[in-house]
Design a protein around this motif. Structure first.
Motif, PDB file in Angstrom:
ATOM      1  N   THR A  90      -2.060   2.759   4.435  1.00  0.00           N
ATOM      2  CA  THR A  90      -1.257   1.528   4.386  1.00  0.00           C
ATOM      3  C   THR A  90      -2.010   0.367   3.753  1.00  0.00           C
ATOM      4  OG1 THR A  90      -1.949   0.834   6.615  1.00  0.00           O
ATOM      5  CG2 THR A  90       0.006   2.222   6.457  1.00  0.00           C
ATOM      6  N   ILE A  91      -3.336   0.468   3.648  1.00  0.00           N
ATOM      7  CA  ILE A  91      -4.111  -0.587   2.993  1.00  0.00           C
ATOM      8  C   ILE A  91      -3.700  -0.721   1.529  1.00  0.00           C
ATOM      9  CG2 ILE A  91      -6.448  -1.295   2.304  1.00  0.00           C
ATOM     10  CD1 ILE A  91      -7.523  -0.023   4.801  1.00  0.00           C
ATOM     11  N   MET A  92      -3.273   0.407   0.931  1.00  0.00           N
ATOM     12  CA  MET A  92      -2.906   0.397  -0.492  1.00  0.00           C
ATOM     13  C   MET A  92      -1.533  -0.220  -0.735  1.00  0.00           C
ATOM     14  SD  MET A  92      -4.314   4.116  -1.744  1.00  0.00           S
ATOM     15  CE  MET A  92      -3.349   5.037  -0.548  1.00  0.00           C
ATOM     16  N   ILE A  93      -0.777  -0.485   0.321  1.00  0.00           N
ATOM     17  CA  ILE A  93       0.563  -1.051   0.162  1.00  0.00           C
ATOM     18  C   ILE A  93       0.491  -2.569   0.288  1.00  0.00           C
ATOM     19  CG2 ILE A  93       2.920  -1.081   1.052  1.00  0.00           C
ATOM     20  CD1 ILE A  93       2.377   1.656   2.288  1.00  0.00           C
ATOM     21  N   PRO A  94       0.775  -3.310  -0.778  1.00  0.00           N
ATOM     22  CA  PRO A  94       0.728  -4.779  -0.683  1.00  0.00           C
ATOM     23  C   PRO A  94       1.859  -5.311   0.200  1.00  0.00           C
ATOM     24  CG  PRO A  94       1.613  -4.108  -2.808  1.00  0.00           C
ATOM     25  CD  PRO A  94       1.150  -2.850  -2.124  1.00  0.00           C
ATOM     26  N   PHE A  95       1.593  -6.430   0.844  1.00  0.00           N
ATOM     27  CA  PHE A  95       2.594  -6.994   1.744  1.00  0.00           C
ATOM     28  C   PHE A  95       3.884  -7.347   1.008  1.00  0.00           C
ATOM     29  CE2 PHE A  95       4.508 -10.708   3.918  1.00  0.00           C
ATOM     30  CZ  PHE A  95       4.827 -10.110   5.126  1.00  0.00           C
ATOM     31  N   GLN A  96       3.749  -7.729  -0.273  1.00  0.00           N
ATOM     32  CA  GLN A  96       4.929  -8.092  -1.056  1.00  0.00           C
ATOM     33  C   GLN A  96       5.912  -6.931  -1.176  1.00  0.00           C
ATOM     34  OE1 GLN A  96       1.839  -8.673  -1.824  1.00  0.00           O
ATOM     35  NE2 GLN A  96       1.601 -10.866  -2.183  1.00  0.00           N
ATOM     36  N   ALA A  97       5.391  -5.680  -1.113  1.00  0.00           N
ATOM     37  CA  ALA A  97       6.256  -4.504  -1.252  1.00  0.00           C
ATOM     38  C   ALA A  97       7.127  -4.282  -0.019  1.00  0.00           C
ATOM     39  CB  ALA A  97       5.409  -3.262  -1.527  1.00  0.00           C
ATOM     40  N   ILE A  98       6.662  -4.737   1.138  1.00  0.00           N
ATOM     41  CA  ILE A  98       7.423  -4.533   2.381  1.00  0.00           C
ATOM     42  C   ILE A  98       7.961  -5.848   2.941  1.00  0.00           C
ATOM     43  CG2 ILE A  98       6.108  -2.473   2.979  1.00  0.00           C
ATOM     44  CD1 ILE A  98       4.513  -4.208   4.955  1.00  0.00           C
ATOM     45  N   MET A  99       7.799  -6.910   2.186  1.00  0.00           N
ATOM     46  CA  MET A  99       8.177  -8.234   2.674  1.00  0.00           C
ATOM     47  C   MET A  99       9.672  -8.350   2.951  1.00  0.00           C
ATOM     48  SD  MET A  99       7.192 -11.864   0.983  1.00  0.00           S
ATOM     49  CE  MET A  99       8.076 -11.456  -0.526  1.00  0.00           C
ATOM     50  N   LEU A 100      10.491  -7.795   2.068  1.00  0.00           N
ATOM     51  CA  LEU A 100      11.938  -7.899   2.244  1.00  0.00           C
ATOM     52  C   LEU A 100      12.417  -7.213   3.529  1.00  0.00           C
ATOM     53  CD1 LEU A 100      14.680  -8.832   1.267  1.00  0.00           C
ATOM     54  CD2 LEU A 100      14.812  -6.789  -0.179  1.00  0.00           C
ATOM     55  N   PRO A 101      12.058  -5.937   3.771  1.00  0.00           N
ATOM     56  CA  PRO A 101      12.491  -5.322   5.045  1.00  0.00           C
ATOM     57  C   PRO A 101      11.915  -6.026   6.265  1.00  0.00           C
ATOM     58  CG  PRO A 101      10.990  -3.871   3.844  1.00  0.00           C
ATOM     59  CD  PRO A 101      11.391  -4.948   2.900  1.00  0.00           C
TER      60      PRO A 101
END
Length: 278
Positions: free
Chosen positions: A111-122
Motif C-alpha cells: 500500500t506504500i506504492m499507492i498515492p493518497f490521490q489515487a484513493i482520495m475520491l472513495p
C-alpha cells in the motif's frame, strides 16, 4: 585523502545552502516593509526596511490562532493514533506466529506504492456517507480530517522492525515474572522502542501539519481551517500580499522546528533501529 574530503565537504555545504535558501528567502520577505521591492534583482536577503508589521498584520486580520489550534488538534491526534495503532499492528507481525503473517505484511507494504490521490475520491465519499464532515459539527469535522491518516504502512513497517531488534529473552523473562501479553507489550516492549516511536512521531507530525490537499477538500467552514489551508487563503484575502503570506508561512513552520528539535536526540538511533532486516 584530504583533497577528497575537501571536495565532499564542499559539495555537501553547497547542497545544504541550496536547500535552506528558500527558507532564508521566506524569512527575508516576511521582514521587508512596503517600501521595499521584494522582487528586486539581484535579490536582497537583508531587508533595508526591516519590520515585524507583517507578522502583526497576519495575526490580527485572520483567525491565525484558530488555524493554529485546528492544526495542533489534528496533528497531535494523528501522531497519537499512529503511535498506538502502528505499534499494535507491528508487534504481532514481528513476534507472533499466525497463518498468513507474511502475506499480511507484504500486503501492508504494497500500500506504500499507492498515492493518497489515487484513493482520495472513495475516501471522501466514505467520509460523506459517515457524516464525518465539519458541516455536521466540529467534532465530526476533526474525525473526518484525522481518520484517513490514523495509521500508515510506513509506521507499521517501522515498528515491526523496531520490535525485531529486541531479544526474545526479554519477553521470556517478562512472561516468567507473570506479565500478560498486554503488560509485556505496553510496559516492557514499548519503552524499549522509544527511538523508533520518536522517528514515527516526527514523520507523522510533519506530514499531518503540512497536509493541504485533504483539509482543503473535506473542510467547508473557515473556522475549521488548518494552517496550510488558512495560509493559502491569505493569497485571495490580501490580493497576493506576499509579505503577509511569507510571515504566515514562517509562523506555520515554527511548531515543526520545535517538535523536531525536541525529538532530535532519538532520531538517528530510531532510524538505525528501523533498518534491521526482518
Amino acid at each position: 585523502m584530504k583533497l577528497k574530503n575537501f571536495w565532499i565537504h564542499l559539495i555537501l555545504i553547497s547542497v545544504s545552502l541550496l536547500s535552506i535558501f528558500p527558507f532564508i528567502w521566506l524569512i527575508s520577505t516576511s521582514l521587508k516593509g512596503n517600501a521595499e521591492n521584494i522582487f528586486a534583482y539581484p535579490p536582497q536577503l537583508i531587508p533595508s526596511d526591516f519590520t515585524f508589521a507583517n507578522y502583526v498584520g497576519v495575526w490580527k486580520k485572520v483567525n491565525f490562532l484558530g488555524y493554529f489550534l485546528n492544526s495542533m488538534i489534528a496533528a497531535v491526534a494523528t501522531v497519537v493514533l499512529n503511535l498506538i495503532l502502528s505499534s499494535m499492528a507491528g508487534y504481532p507481525l514481528a513476534r507472533m506466529e499466525f497463518k498468513g503473517k507474511k502475506t499480511a505484511f507484504f500486503a501492508i507494504l504494497a500500500t506504500i506504492m499507492i498515492p493518497f490521490q489515487a484513493i482520495m475520491l472513495p475516501v471522501y465519499l466514505i467520509t460523506l456517507k459517515l457524516h464525518l464532515v465539519d458541516s455536521v459539527n466540529n467534532f465530526a469535522g476533526y474525525v473526518g480530517l484525522i481518520m484517513p491518516f490514523a495509521v500508515s504502512a510506513f509506521g507499521i513497517f517501522l515498528m515491526r522492525q523496531a520490535f525485531l531488534t529486541i531479544p526474545k529473552e526479554m519477553e521470556e523473562a517478562a512472561i516468567v515474572d507473570g506479565c500478560s501479553v498486554f503488560q509485556l507489550f505496553w510496559k516492557v516492549l514499548m519503552p524499549m522502542v522509544k527511538p523508533s516511536l520518536a522517528v514515527l512521531a516526527i514523520f507523522t507530525f510533519i506530514g499531518s501539519w503540512g497536509e493541504f490537499l485533504w483539509p482543503s477538500i473535506v473542510l467547508t467552514k473557515e473556522a475549521m481551517y488548518t494552517l496550510p489551508v488558512g495560509v493559502n487563503n491569505l493569497q485571495g484575502m490580501f490580493s497576493s500580499n506576499w509579505r503577509f503570506i511569507a510571515a504566515g508561512s514562517f509562523l506555520s513552520i515554527i511548531p515543526i522546528l520545535i517538535f523536531f528539535l525536541s525529538m532530535q536526540r532519538y532520531f538517528i538511533s530510531g532510524e538505525n533501529e528501523g533498518a534491521v532486516k526482518g
